[in-house]
Design an enzyme around this catalytic site. Structure first.
Site, mmCIF file in Angstrom:
data_model
loop_
_atom_site.group_PDB
_atom_site.id
_atom_site.type_symbol
_atom_site.label_atom_id
_atom_site.label_comp_id
_atom_site.label_asym_id
_atom_site.label_seq_id
_atom_site.Cartn_x
_atom_site.Cartn_y
_atom_site.Cartn_z
ATOM 1 N N ASP A 171 0.781 -1.266 0.075
ATOM 2 C CA ASP A 171 0.093 0.041 0.021
ATOM 3 C C ASP A 171 0.673 1.345 0.058
ATOM 4 O OD1 ASP A 171 -2.295 1.485 0.376
ATOM 5 O OD2 ASP A 171 -1.719 1.989 2.623
ATOM 6 N N ASP B 82 0.066 5.335 0.818
ATOM 7 C CA ASP B 82 0.043 6.135 1.698
ATOM 8 C C ASP B 82 -0.095 5.474 3.265
ATOM 9 O OD1 ASP B 82 -0.794 7.308 -0.570
ATOM 10 O OD2 ASP B 82 -2.818 7.992 -0.082
ATOM 11 N N ASP C 256 -1.548 -0.224 6.045
ATOM 12 C CA ASP C 256 -1.567 0.525 7.297
ATOM 13 C C ASP C 256 -3.223 0.392 7.748
ATOM 14 O OD1 ASP C 256 -2.879 3.569 6.922
ATOM 15 O OD2 ASP C 256 -2.136 2.486 5.147
#
Length: 277
Positions: free
Chosen positions: A18, A20, A192
């Site tokens: 991922d 961001d 996250d």
């Protein structure tokens, strides 16, 4: 520490990241809001709204309803934008805006996976016009990103051709694995957000990075490693450590709807703390 020797008699493997708050410390799309304003694409009100969204994003997690609202807002916001202009703005400001917010720990992991013979794939809800240049900067081998429909006039229509979010990320990973010959049981993934649980479940080695509350609980329950990335650093400051030459950030064709032409501003924010149990 990762295994550095990949047995090439076995099927290929990859590491899926991922973007961001996993590889970079902020929202990739919202980071460019000031540049889009200076380029005449958005007004001051939109800048303030995206600045607030960036603040909320940095404060915590995401829930599905907020993500959908932000997606709808940004899709409408970019309707009529010239794709070439968006690409030019991103290219001109990429190093100033993105290079300083790349996590040192993530850059090291990318190095280690490449050294072990694994492909590196960025999988992001943000748009292709933002994610692909970042992937190239990082030396990624593939990019899976949201793609918006482009009209015959070369401008965004405001419609989403492919939305890389939640279960669709996992589907894209499985399709890419089938086309590239990746053994997902031996692949790694990093995120996250609890919205990426399907993506993490798709591989044999999932990792939670700076997890929101919901993902932290999920990781603890499943015994997934939890990593703390907190040192943003410019890539040039890591040289010669970060010596992987930039590679073309190839879009995973399996993840792109046939009607979606190359495009996409995007989004990825509107993130807020996930409610505690």
């Amino acid at each position: 520490m990762l295994d550095f020797v990949e047995n090439h008699s076995l099927p290929r493997t990859a590491a899926f990241f991922d973007l961001d708050k996993t590889v970079i410390a902020k929202s990739s799309t919202l980071t460019f809001s000031k540049s889009f304003y200076q380029g005449g694409l958005i007004n001051r009100r939109a800048v303030l709204r995206t600045a607030y969204a960036q603040f909320v994003f940095m404060a915590g997690g995401a829930d599905h309803e907020q993500i959908e609202r932000m997606r709808a807002y940004l899709s409408a916001l970019c309707r009529g934008w010239n794709v070439s202009q968006v690409k030019e703005i991103v290219a001109e400001t990429l190093h100033d805006l993105i290079d300083p917010i790349i996590y040192d720990e993530a850059a090291s992991l990318i190095e280690e996976h490449h050294a072990a013979g694994r492909d590196v794939v960025i999988v992001s809800t943000s748009g292709a016009e933002v994610v692909e240049p970042i992937g190239e900067l990082l030396g990624a081998d593939r990019v899976i990103a949201t793609r918006m429909v482009v009209g015959e006039d070369g401008c965004f229509t405001g419609e989403v051709g492919y939305y890389a979010y939640g279960p669709t990320k996992a589907e894209a990973i499985r399709e890419l694995a089938a086309s590239e010959g990746y053994d997902l049981a031996r692949c790694h993934a990093y995120s996250d957000s609890a919205t990426d649980v399907p993506m993490l479940e798709a591989v044999g080695h999932p990792h939670a990075v700076n997890p929101d509350r919901a993902l932290r609980r999920e990781a603890q329950a499943r015994g997934w490693p939890v990593l703390d990335f907190h040192r943003p650093v410019r890539l040039k400051q890591r040289l010669p450590t970060f010596s992987v030459p930039p590679r073309p950030a190839l879009v995973a064709a399996a993840a792109v709807g046939a009607a979606a032409a190359t495009a996409g501003l995007v989004w990825l924010a509107g993130r807020r703390r996930t409610q505690a149990v």
